[in-house]
Design a protein around this motif. Sequence first.
Motif, PDB file in Angstrom:
ATOM      1  N   VAL A   1      31.446 -11.408  20.428  1.00 49.42           N
ATOM      2  CA  VAL A   1      31.648 -12.251  21.712  1.00 49.42           C
ATOM      3  C   VAL A   1      32.724 -11.167  22.395  1.00 49.42           C
ATOM      4  CG1 VAL A   1      31.380 -14.792  21.292  1.00 49.42           C
ATOM      5  CG2 VAL A   1      33.493 -13.167  20.688  1.00 49.42           C
ATOM      6  N   PRO A   2      33.117 -10.961  23.525  1.00 47.88           N
ATOM      7  CA  PRO A   2      34.051  -9.963  23.999  1.00 47.88           C
ATOM      8  C   PRO A   2      35.250 -11.088  23.784  1.00 47.88           C
ATOM      9  CG  PRO A   2      32.317 -11.686  25.818  1.00 47.88           C
ATOM     10  CD  PRO A   2      32.050 -12.238  24.263  1.00 47.88           C
ATOM     11  N   CYS A   3      36.581 -10.071  23.818  1.00 46.92           N
ATOM     12  CA  CYS A   3      37.375 -10.403  23.647  1.00 46.92           C
ATOM     13  C   CYS A   3      38.589 -10.812  24.396  1.00 46.92           C
ATOM     14  CB  CYS A   3      38.604  -9.236  22.722  1.00 46.92           C
ATOM     15  SG  CYS A   3      38.089  -7.788  21.796  1.00 46.92           S
ATOM     16  N   VAL A   4      38.852 -11.784  24.354  1.00 48.71           N
ATOM     17  CA  VAL A   4      40.290 -12.609  25.255  1.00 48.71           C
ATOM     18  C   VAL A   4      41.716 -11.537  25.915  1.00 48.71           C
ATOM     19  CG1 VAL A   4      41.075 -14.311  25.918  1.00 48.71           C
ATOM     20  CG2 VAL A   4      39.170 -14.825  24.233  1.00 48.71           C
ATOM     21  N   ASN A   5      41.115 -11.568  26.437  1.00 49.72           N
ATOM     22  CA  ASN A   5      42.833 -10.580  27.430  1.00 49.72           C
ATOM     23  C   ASN A   5      43.451 -11.831  28.847  1.00 49.72           C
ATOM     24  OD1 ASN A   5      43.903  -8.542  28.097  1.00 49.72           O
ATOM     25  ND2 ASN A   5      42.705  -6.866  27.890  1.00 49.72           N
ATOM     26  N   PRO A   6      44.351 -11.727  28.009  1.00 53.47           N
ATOM     27  CA  PRO A   6      45.511 -12.145  28.837  1.00 53.47           C
ATOM     28  C   PRO A   6      45.296 -11.129  30.368  1.00 53.47           C
ATOM     29  CG  PRO A   6      46.739 -12.620  26.990  1.00 53.47           C
ATOM     30  CD  PRO A   6      45.341 -11.648  26.872  1.00 53.47           C
ATOM     31  N   ASN A   7      45.688  -9.865  30.083  1.00 56.01           N
ATOM     32  CA  ASN A   7      45.602  -9.112  31.332  1.00 56.01           C
ATOM     33  C   ASN A   7      44.903  -9.284  32.299  1.00 56.01           C
ATOM     34  OD1 ASN A   7      48.494  -8.324  29.948  1.00 56.01           O
ATOM     35  ND2 ASN A   7      47.659  -7.317  28.414  1.00 56.01           N
ATOM     36  N   ASN A   8      43.182  -9.503  31.927  1.00 60.54           N
ATOM     37  CA  ASN A   8      42.783  -9.450  32.442  1.00 60.54           C
ATOM     38  C   ASN A   8      41.711 -10.641  33.227  1.00 60.54           C
ATOM     39  OD1 ASN A   8      40.436  -8.821  30.620  1.00 60.54           O
ATOM     40  ND2 ASN A   8      40.176  -7.563  30.625  1.00 60.54           N
ATOM     41  N   ASN A   9      42.341 -11.520  32.798  1.00 60.31           N
ATOM     42  CA  ASN A   9      41.894 -12.648  32.938  1.00 60.31           C
ATOM     43  C   ASN A   9      40.420 -13.223  32.186  1.00 60.31           C
ATOM     44  OD1 ASN A   9      44.186 -13.613  34.291  1.00 60.31           O
ATOM     45  ND2 ASN A   9      43.271 -12.657  35.965  1.00 60.31           N
TER      46      ASN A   9
END
Length: 76
Positions: free
Chosen positions: A67-75
């Motif tokens: 699954v795609p990583c969750v990155n808080p920097n790019n929502n």
Amino acid sequence: MLNFFFIISHGKFARIDLANITHLIQEKDHTKIYTTTGIYTPSVSNRKIKELLPNDQLTWINKTTAVPCVNPNNNR
């Protein structure tokens, strides 16, 4: 690194945008790429698909599902 790549799926070229990938599932000798626009089955090996995909943008939950990583920097 590019935010997309091209594959051949069912005899046709397809552009896969990394931002549109919802998940990947490896089944036997192929990988299905699920995106917001459709389901693609590239005509390359599982190993080659893993080489094409950026490890920093995908998380492998187990040996067969990513699954795609969750990155808080790019929502994402």
